[in-house]
Scaffold this motif. Structure first.
Motif, PDB file in Angstrom:
ATOM      1  N   VAL A  22       0.824  -1.205   0.000  1.00  0.00           N
ATOM      2  CA  VAL A  22       0.000   0.000   0.000  1.00  0.00           C
ATOM      3  C   VAL A  22       0.858   1.255   0.000  1.00  0.00           C
ATOM      4  O   VAL A  22       0.557   2.222  -0.696  1.00  0.00           O
ATOM      5  N   VAL A  23       1.961   1.248   0.749  1.00  0.00           N
ATOM      6  CA  VAL A  23       2.767   2.457   0.943  1.00  0.00           C
ATOM      7  C   VAL A  23       3.742   2.685  -0.202  1.00  0.00           C
ATOM      8  O   VAL A  23       3.865   3.807  -0.712  1.00  0.00           O
ATOM      9  N   GLU A  24       4.446   1.671  -0.631  1.00  0.00           N
ATOM     10  CA  GLU A  24       5.493   1.855  -1.644  1.00  0.00           C
ATOM     11  C   GLU A  24       4.890   2.008  -3.029  1.00  0.00           C
ATOM     12  O   GLU A  24       3.809   1.523  -3.315  1.00  0.00           O
ATOM     13  N   GLU A  25       5.633   2.708  -3.904  1.00  0.00           N
ATOM     14  CA  GLU A  25       5.146   2.971  -5.256  1.00  0.00           C
ATOM     15  C   GLU A  25       5.981   2.282  -6.329  1.00  0.00           C
ATOM     16  O   GLU A  25       5.832   2.584  -7.511  1.00  0.00           O
ATOM     17  N   ASN A  26       6.868   1.395  -5.950  1.00  0.00           N
ATOM     18  CA  ASN A  26       7.685   0.688  -6.931  1.00  0.00           C
ATOM     19  C   ASN A  26       6.795  -0.178  -7.822  1.00  0.00           C
ATOM     20  O   ASN A  26       5.969  -0.927  -7.341  1.00  0.00           O
ATOM     21  N   GLY A  27       6.959  -0.063  -9.113  1.00  0.00           N
ATOM     22  CA  GLY A  27       6.194  -0.866 -10.054  1.00  0.00           C
ATOM     23  C   GLY A  27       4.826  -0.309 -10.397  1.00  0.00           C
ATOM     24  O   GLY A  27       4.094  -0.908 -11.184  1.00  0.00           O
ATOM     25  N   GLN A  28       4.476   0.832  -9.826  1.00  0.00           N
ATOM     26  CA  GLN A  28       3.156   1.400 -10.098  1.00  0.00           C
ATOM     27  C   GLN A  28       3.004   1.754 -11.569  1.00  0.00           C
ATOM     28  O   GLN A  28       1.957   1.524 -12.167  1.00  0.00           O
ATOM     29  N   ASP A  29       4.055   2.302 -12.178  1.00  0.00           N
ATOM     30  CA  ASP A  29       3.959   2.694 -13.583  1.00  0.00           C
ATOM     31  C   ASP A  29       3.769   1.485 -14.485  1.00  0.00           C
ATOM     32  O   ASP A  29       3.049   1.554 -15.486  1.00  0.00           O
ATOM     33  N   LEU A  30       4.371   0.355 -14.138  1.00  0.00           N
ATOM     34  CA  LEU A  30       4.183  -0.847 -14.952  1.00  0.00           C
ATOM     35  C   LEU A  30       2.750  -1.335 -14.905  1.00  0.00           C
ATOM     36  O   LEU A  30       2.185  -1.762 -15.922  1.00  0.00           O
ATOM     37  N   ILE A  31       2.153  -1.256 -13.737  1.00  0.00           N
ATOM     38  CA  ILE A  31       0.754  -1.673 -13.603  1.00  0.00           C
ATOM     39  C   ILE A  31      -0.151  -0.726 -14.385  1.00  0.00           C
ATOM     40  O   ILE A  31      -1.089  -1.155 -15.063  1.00  0.00           O
ATOM     41  N   GLU A  32       0.153   0.572 -14.337  1.00  0.00           N
ATOM     42  CA  GLU A  32      -0.649   1.533 -15.101  1.00  0.00           C
ATOM     43  C   GLU A  32      -0.539   1.273 -16.600  1.00  0.00           C
ATOM     44  O   GLU A  32      -1.536   1.334 -17.324  1.00  0.00           O
ATOM     45  N   TYR A  33       0.671   0.988 -17.080  1.00  0.00           N
ATOM     46  CA  TYR A  33       0.836   0.681 -18.507  1.00  0.00           C
ATOM     47  C   TYR A  33       0.112  -0.609 -18.886  1.00  0.00           C
ATOM     48  O   TYR A  33      -0.432  -0.721 -19.990  1.00  0.00           O
ATOM     49  N   ALA A  34       0.099  -1.577 -17.995  1.00  0.00           N
ATOM     50  CA  ALA A  34      -0.620  -2.822 -18.269  1.00  0.00           C
ATOM     51  C   ALA A  34      -2.119  -2.558 -18.381  1.00  0.00           C
ATOM     52  O   ALA A  34      -2.789  -3.085 -19.274  1.00  0.00           O
ATOM     53  N   PHE A  35      -2.654  -1.721 -17.482  1.00  0.00           N
ATOM     54  CA  PHE A  35      -4.078  -1.374 -17.564  1.00  0.00           C
ATOM     55  C   PHE A  35      -4.373  -0.603 -18.844  1.00  0.00           C
ATOM     56  O   PHE A  35      -5.399  -0.826 -19.497  1.00  0.00           O
ATOM     57  N   LEU A  36      -3.487   0.303 -19.225  1.00  0.00           N
ATOM     58  CA  LEU A  36      -3.673   1.077 -20.453  1.00  0.00           C
ATOM     59  C   LEU A  36      -3.649   0.162 -21.680  1.00  0.00           C
ATOM     60  O   LEU A  36      -4.491   0.288 -22.583  1.00  0.00           O
ATOM     61  N   ALA A  37      -2.718  -0.770 -21.709  1.00  0.00           N
ATOM     62  CA  ALA A  37      -2.641  -1.707 -22.830  1.00  0.00           C
ATOM     63  C   ALA A  37      -3.889  -2.583 -22.898  1.00  0.00           C
ATOM     64  O   ALA A  37      -4.421  -2.841 -23.988  1.00  0.00           O
ATOM     65  N   ALA A  38      -4.378  -3.019 -21.757  1.00  0.00           N
ATOM     66  CA  ALA A  38      -5.598  -3.837 -21.735  1.00  0.00           C
ATOM     67  C   ALA A  38      -6.797  -3.030 -22.217  1.00  0.00           C
ATOM     68  O   ALA A  38      -7.638  -3.538 -22.968  1.00  0.00           O
ATOM     69  N   ALA A  39      -6.888  -1.760 -21.823  1.00  0.00           N
ATOM     70  CA  ALA A  39      -8.006  -0.915 -22.263  1.00  0.00           C
ATOM     71  C   ALA A  39      -7.940  -0.679 -23.766  1.00  0.00           C
ATOM     72  O   ALA A  39      -8.965  -0.743 -24.460  1.00  0.00           O
ATOM     73  N   LEU A  40      -6.743  -0.411 -24.297  1.00  0.00           N
ATOM     74  CA  LEU A  40      -6.609  -0.197 -25.740  1.00  0.00           C
ATOM     75  C   LEU A  40      -6.911  -1.472 -26.522  1.00  0.00           C
ATOM     76  O   LEU A  40      -7.549  -1.413 -27.584  1.00  0.00           O
ATOM     77  N   ALA A  41      -6.478  -2.599 -26.024  1.00  0.00           N
ATOM     78  CA  ALA A  41      -6.764  -3.861 -26.708  1.00  0.00           C
ATOM     79  C   ALA A  41      -8.258  -4.150 -26.716  1.00  0.00           C
ATOM     80  O   ALA A  41      -8.811  -4.591 -27.735  1.00  0.00           O
ATOM     81  N   THR A  42      -8.923  -3.877 -25.615  1.00  0.00           N
ATOM     82  CA  THR A  42     -10.368  -4.095 -25.549  1.00  0.00           C
ATOM     83  C   THR A  42     -11.101  -3.161 -26.498  1.00  0.00           C
ATOM     84  O   THR A  42     -12.006  -3.583 -27.221  1.00  0.00           O
ATOM     85  N   ALA A  43     -10.702  -1.890 -26.522  1.00  0.00           N
ATOM     86  CA  ALA A  43     -11.343  -0.931 -27.430  1.00  0.00           C
ATOM     87  C   ALA A  43     -11.113  -1.315 -28.883  1.00  0.00           C
ATOM     88  O   ALA A  43     -12.028  -1.234 -29.708  1.00  0.00           O
ATOM     89  N   GLY A  44      -9.909  -1.750 -29.212  1.00  0.00           N
ATOM     90  CA  GLY A  44      -9.626  -2.183 -30.580  1.00  0.00           C
ATOM     91  C   GLY A  44     -10.425  -3.398 -30.990  1.00  0.00           C
ATOM     92  O   GLY A  44     -10.941  -3.470 -32.106  1.00  0.00           O
ATOM     93  N   MET A  45     -10.550  -4.351 -30.087  1.00  0.00           N
ATOM     94  CA  MET A  45     -11.337  -5.547 -30.392  1.00  0.00           C
ATOM     95  C   MET A  45     -12.804  -5.194 -30.613  1.00  0.00           C
ATOM     96  O   MET A  45     -13.433  -5.679 -31.558  1.00  0.00           O
ATOM     97  N   LEU A  46     -13.345  -4.339 -29.762  1.00  0.00           N
ATOM     98  CA  LEU A  46     -14.742  -3.934 -29.925  1.00  0.00           C
ATOM     99  C   LEU A  46     -14.944  -3.159 -31.224  1.00  0.00           C
ATOM    100  O   LEU A  46     -15.947  -3.351 -31.921  1.00  0.00           O
ATOM    101  N   ALA A  47     -14.002  -2.292 -31.570  1.00  0.00           N
ATOM    102  CA  ALA A  47     -14.117  -1.520 -32.809  1.00  0.00           C
ATOM    103  C   ALA A  47     -14.055  -2.432 -34.031  1.00  0.00           C
ATOM    104  O   ALA A  47     -14.848  -2.283 -34.972  1.00  0.00           O
TER     105      ALA A  47
END
Length: 84
Positions: A22-47
């Protein structure tokens, strides 16, 4: 070491790991990029699923001999020579 001591130690380790997560922020950017990639992949598939049938219908009407491009193209009259 008794069973209750082992449980207490395991509980302390788990709470420590949870607190660090909860306190540390190590790896937070990787998780954000993973969520962004998943959102873009989902949007592309739906389109693609939404656009695919429309593209198929459009191409089939273009290739239709009665309504598509072949029906719009009429060849000109053949050339004849002046001497015949």
């Amino acid at each position: 070491m008794s069973r209750s001591d082992a449980r207490s130690a395991t509980r302390k380790v788990r709470l420590n790991l949870l607190k660090r997560f909860v306190v540390e922020e190590n790896g937070q950017d990787l998780i954000e990029y993973a969520f962004l990639a998943a959102a873009l992949a989902t949007a592309g598939m739906l389109a693609l699923n939404a656009i695919g049938p429309a593209v198929g219908v459009t191409y089939s009407t273009w290739l239709s001999p009665t309504t598509g491009a072949p029906a719009l193209w009429e060849p000109s009259a053949p050339w004849t020579s002046a001497g015949s």
